[in-house]
Design a protein around this motif. Structure first.
Motif, PDB file in Angstrom:
ATOM      1  N   THR A 152       0.830  -1.206   0.000  1.00 26.61           N
ATOM      2  CA  THR A 152       0.000   0.000   0.000  1.00 26.61           C
ATOM      3  C   THR A 152       0.865   1.257   0.000  1.00 26.61           C
ATOM      4  OG1 THR A 152      -1.622  -1.238   1.308  1.00 26.61           O
ATOM      5  CG2 THR A 152      -1.942   1.118   1.165  1.00 26.61           C
ATOM      6  N   ILE A 153       1.927   1.257   0.810  1.00 28.20           N
ATOM      7  CA  ILE A 153       2.826   2.418   0.873  1.00 28.20           C
ATOM      8  C   ILE A 153       3.547   2.612  -0.458  1.00 28.20           C
ATOM      9  CG2 ILE A 153       4.917   3.335   1.977  1.00 28.20           C
ATOM     10  CD1 ILE A 153       3.984   1.848   4.553  1.00 28.20           C
ATOM     11  N   LYS A 154       4.065   1.530  -1.032  1.00 27.19           N
ATOM     12  CA  LYS A 154       4.756   1.614  -2.324  1.00 27.19           C
ATOM     13  C   LYS A 154       3.835   2.174  -3.399  1.00 27.19           C
ATOM     14  CE  LYS A 154       7.159  -1.739  -4.074  1.00 27.19           C
ATOM     15  NZ  LYS A 154       7.545  -3.128  -4.434  1.00 27.19           N
ATOM     16  N   ASP A 155       2.607   1.684  -3.434  1.00 32.86           N
ATOM     17  CA  ASP A 155       1.647   2.152  -4.444  1.00 32.86           C
ATOM     18  C   ASP A 155       1.376   3.643  -4.271  1.00 32.86           C
ATOM     19  OD1 ASP A 155      -0.469   1.614  -6.545  1.00 32.86           O
ATOM     20  OD2 ASP A 155      -1.726   2.369  -4.921  1.00 32.86           O
ATOM     21  N   PHE A 156       1.200   4.088  -3.037  1.00 33.95           N
ATOM     22  CA  PHE A 156       0.934   5.505  -2.780  1.00 33.95           C
ATOM     23  C   PHE A 156       2.115   6.365  -3.220  1.00 33.95           C
ATOM     24  CE2 PHE A 156       1.407   9.307  -0.199  1.00 33.95           C
ATOM     25  CZ  PHE A 156       0.171   9.914  -0.363  1.00 33.95           C
ATOM     26  N   ILE A 157       3.332   5.985  -2.815  1.00 36.39           N
ATOM     27  CA  ILE A 157       4.510   6.802  -3.145  1.00 36.39           C
ATOM     28  C   ILE A 157       4.725   6.881  -4.654  1.00 36.39           C
ATOM     29  CG2 ILE A 157       7.012   7.042  -2.916  1.00 36.39           C
ATOM     30  CD1 ILE A 157       6.789   5.698  -0.175  1.00 36.39           C
ATOM     31  N   ILE A 158       4.691   5.725  -5.321  1.00 33.13           N
ATOM     32  CA  ILE A 158       5.031   5.692  -6.746  1.00 33.13           C
ATOM     33  C   ILE A 158       3.919   6.269  -7.616  1.00 33.13           C
ATOM     34  CG2 ILE A 158       5.517   4.142  -8.687  1.00 33.13           C
ATOM     35  CD1 ILE A 158       7.012   2.339  -6.666  1.00 33.13           C
ATOM     36  N   ASN A 159       2.668   5.894  -7.355  1.00 34.50           N
ATOM     37  CA  ASN A 159       1.578   6.321  -8.241  1.00 34.50           C
ATOM     38  C   ASN A 159       0.925   7.634  -7.822  1.00 34.50           C
ATOM     39  OD1 ASN A 159       1.638   4.104 -10.139  1.00 34.50           O
ATOM     40  ND2 ASN A 159       0.920   2.818  -8.466  1.00 34.50           N
ATOM     41  N   ASP A 160       0.530   7.756  -6.552  1.00 35.69           N
ATOM     42  CA  ASP A 160      -0.175   8.970  -6.120  1.00 35.69           C
ATOM     43  C   ASP A 160       0.774  10.150  -5.902  1.00 35.69           C
ATOM     44  OD1 ASP A 160      -2.545   7.593  -6.197  1.00 35.69           O
ATOM     45  OD2 ASP A 160      -2.521   7.063  -4.081  1.00 35.69           O
ATOM     46  N   PHE A 161       1.847   9.913  -5.148  1.00 40.64           N
ATOM     47  CA  PHE A 161       2.746  11.006  -4.774  1.00 40.64           C
ATOM     48  C   PHE A 161       3.692  11.390  -5.913  1.00 40.64           C
ATOM     49  CE2 PHE A 161       6.189  12.545  -1.625  1.00 40.64           C
ATOM     50  CZ  PHE A 161       5.649  13.824  -1.601  1.00 40.64           C
ATOM     51  N   SER A 162       4.378  10.411  -6.481  1.00 41.18           N
ATOM     52  CA  SER A 162       5.405  10.704  -7.492  1.00 41.18           C
ATOM     53  C   SER A 162       4.815  10.969  -8.874  1.00 41.18           C
ATOM     54  CB  SER A 162       6.398   9.540  -7.564  1.00 41.18           C
ATOM     55  OG  SER A 162       7.358   9.769  -8.571  1.00 41.18           O
ATOM     56  N   ARG A 163       4.111   9.977  -9.419  1.00 42.42           N
ATOM     57  CA  ARG A 163       3.664  10.079 -10.820  1.00 42.42           C
ATOM     58  C   ARG A 163       2.487  11.013 -11.024  1.00 42.42           C
ATOM     59  NH1 ARG A 163       4.225   3.612 -12.097  1.00 42.42           N
ATOM     60  NH2 ARG A 163       6.504   3.585 -12.288  1.00 42.42           N
ATOM     61  N   THR A 164       1.768  11.337  -9.941  1.00 48.39           N
ATOM     62  CA  THR A 164       0.606  12.222 -10.102  1.00 48.39           C
ATOM     63  C   THR A 164       0.829  13.568  -9.423  1.00 48.39           C
ATOM     64  OG1 THR A 164      -0.857  10.283 -10.205  1.00 48.39           O
ATOM     65  CG2 THR A 164      -1.891  12.418  -9.803  1.00 48.39           C
ATOM     66  N   TYR A 165       0.942  13.576  -8.072  1.00 47.65           N
ATOM     67  CA  TYR A 165       0.983  14.853  -7.364  1.00 47.65           C
ATOM     68  C   TYR A 165       2.222  15.674  -7.726  1.00 47.65           C
ATOM     69  CZ  TYR A 165       0.847  18.435  -3.824  1.00 47.65           C
ATOM     70  OH  TYR A 165       0.825  19.655  -3.216  1.00 47.65           O
ATOM     71  N   ILE A 166       3.399  15.068  -7.649  1.00 52.44           N
ATOM     72  CA  ILE A 166       4.623  15.823  -7.940  1.00 52.44           C
ATOM     73  C   ILE A 166       4.650  16.302  -9.385  1.00 52.44           C
ATOM     74  CG2 ILE A 166       7.131  15.529  -8.246  1.00 52.44           C
ATOM     75  CD1 ILE A 166       7.201  14.179  -5.537  1.00 52.44           C
ATOM     76  N   LYS A 167       4.121  15.490 -10.278  1.00 55.11           N
ATOM     77  CA  LYS A 167       4.025  15.895 -11.684  1.00 55.11           C
ATOM     78  C   LYS A 167       3.155  17.153 -11.823  1.00 55.11           C
ATOM     79  CE  LYS A 167       3.214  13.767 -16.212  1.00 55.11           C
ATOM     80  NZ  LYS A 167       2.762  12.526 -16.877  1.00 55.11           N
TER      81      LYS A 167
END
Length: 305
Positions: A152-167
C-alpha cells in the motif's frame, strides 16, 4: 508476548512447552498471537543448502543492493509463505526503490517552511489519500500483515505522490514561479508522515528523509525512530474527492490513449477536449479541470457531447 514467530516445527516443540509451563504456573496462555514463517527457497523451489550450492548469503546481496532494498524485498511477501529468492525480483524492487528515493529528493530540494494557505484540489486529494493510507497501514500492522502495508505504501509513493501529485506541482514549486505555500505545505506533510510509515520497513531511507526535511523545515531534528506513529486526521479524508480524482485520472488515461492512437504527441498542446459521461464524470471535470488540462496538455476541458 504479543507475538511469537518461529518455524512450524515449534508447534509441537517450543510453543507447546511454553503453553504447558505457563498454564501450569500462571493459569494463562503465554502469548497472544502465533505466526509460523515459511522457508527461504531458491527460484526453483528447492530448499537452500550448502551441499546443493544454491545458498545466497546476505553479504552477497549487500554487495549489489542496499539493506533497505533487501528489507523492502523480503517484507513484500507474506511471512507465512515460503519465500522464493530471485535476483530478477530483487532487481525490480531496487528499481522501484530508486523512484522512491528520487521522489523524496525532489521534496527535499524544493521544500521550504511556509504558513498553510488555501489548498488546491490536488493538494486536498493527496492529503486525503495520505490520511486514508495511515489508517490502512495501521490496520495492517495491528493485524501483523506488514506485507500488505508495504504494498500500500509503495503504491501511494510511486503512483499517487510521485507520478501524479509531484508531476502536477512542478511549476508551483519552481523558484521562478515564486512558490506556492499550499504545495510546500503539502509536500512537507506527505514526506513527514511517509518517513514514519517507512521507518519499520526501510529504516535508513526513513531516517535520511526525516533528517533532511526536518532541517529544511527548521524543526528539531530527532531520529525518526523516536517519533510517534502517525495518526490520521480524519477531517482531511474526503472519499468523494478521491473518487473524483480517480475519474479524472481515468479521463487522462483515455485521452492520452486517443492521442497515441492518432499519433499526436503529448508535448503538442491541443485547443479543446470534450468529455462525455455520467454525473460523477461531470463532477470530476468541474473539480479537477486544471489537473486534466495539465496532464493532457490541452487549453480547455469541457463536459458535454
Amino acid at each position: 508476548a504479543d507475538l511469537n514467530i518461529e518455524g512450524p516445527d515449534q508447534i509441537r516443540g517450543w510453543w507447546n512447552s511454553q503453553l504447558i509451563a505457563s498454564v501450569i504456573t500462571f493459569g494463562k496462555k503465554p502469548f497472544q498471537n502465533i505466526l509460523f514463517h515459511g522457508f527461504v527457497l531458491d527460484p526453483h523451489g528447492a530448499k537452500m543448502a550448502k551441499s546443493k550450492k544454491n545458498i545466497v548469503a546476505p553479504k552477497d546481496i549487500l554487495k549489489k543492493y542496499s539493506r533497505d532494498v533487501l528489507r523492502l524485498y523480503l517484507l513484500s511477501s507474506p511471512p507465512w509463505d515460503d519465500f522464493y529468492f530471485s535476483w530478477k525480483e530483487i532487481d525490480a524492487v531496487a528499481k522501484s526503490f530508486i523512484i522512491i528515493e528520487n521522489t523524496f529528493n525532489f521534496a527535499e530540494t524544493y521544500l521550504k517552511r511556509v504558513r498553510l494557505t488555501e489548498l488546491k484540489p490536488e493538494d486536498s486529494w493527496v492529503l486525503s489519500r495520505l490520511n486514508s493510507l495511515i489508517i490502512e497501514c495501521t490496520k495492517y500492522f495491528d493485524r501483523y500483515e506488514g506485507h500488505k502495508a508495504v504494498a500500500t505504501i509503495k503504491d501511494f509513493i510511486i503512483n499517487d505522490f510521485s507520478r501524479t501529485y509531484i508531476k502536477l506541482i512542478r511549476d508551483r514549486v519552481w523558484p521562478a514561479y515564486g512558490g506556492d505555500d499550499a504545495a510546500f505545505y503539502t509536500l512537507y506533510e506527505v514526506s513527514k508522515n511517509l518517513s514514519r510509515l517507512l521507518a519499520p520497513i526501510c529504516p535508513f531511507l526513513a531516517e535520511d528523509i526525516h533528517q533532511k526535511i526536518s532541517k529544511k523545515y527548521g524543526e528539531t531534528i530527532d531520529s525518526v525512530h523516536l517519533c510517534n506513529w502517525p495518526k490520521a486526521d480524519r477531517q482531511m479524508i474526503n472519499e468523494g474527492l478521491q473518487g473524483m480524482m480517480k475519474s479524472a485520472l481515468q479521463i487522462v488515461d483515455i485521452a492520452n490513449g486517443i492521442r497515441q492512437k492518432n499519433k499526436i504527441k503529448l508535448r503538442w498542446p491541443l485547443k479543446t477536449m470534450i468529455v462525455e459521461g455520467n454525473e460523477n464524470i461531470k463532477a470530476a471535470v468541474r473539480v479537477f479541470n486544471d489537473v486534466i488540462k495539465n496532464l493532457c496538455n490541452v487549453k480547455n476541458v469541457k463536459y458535454g457531447t
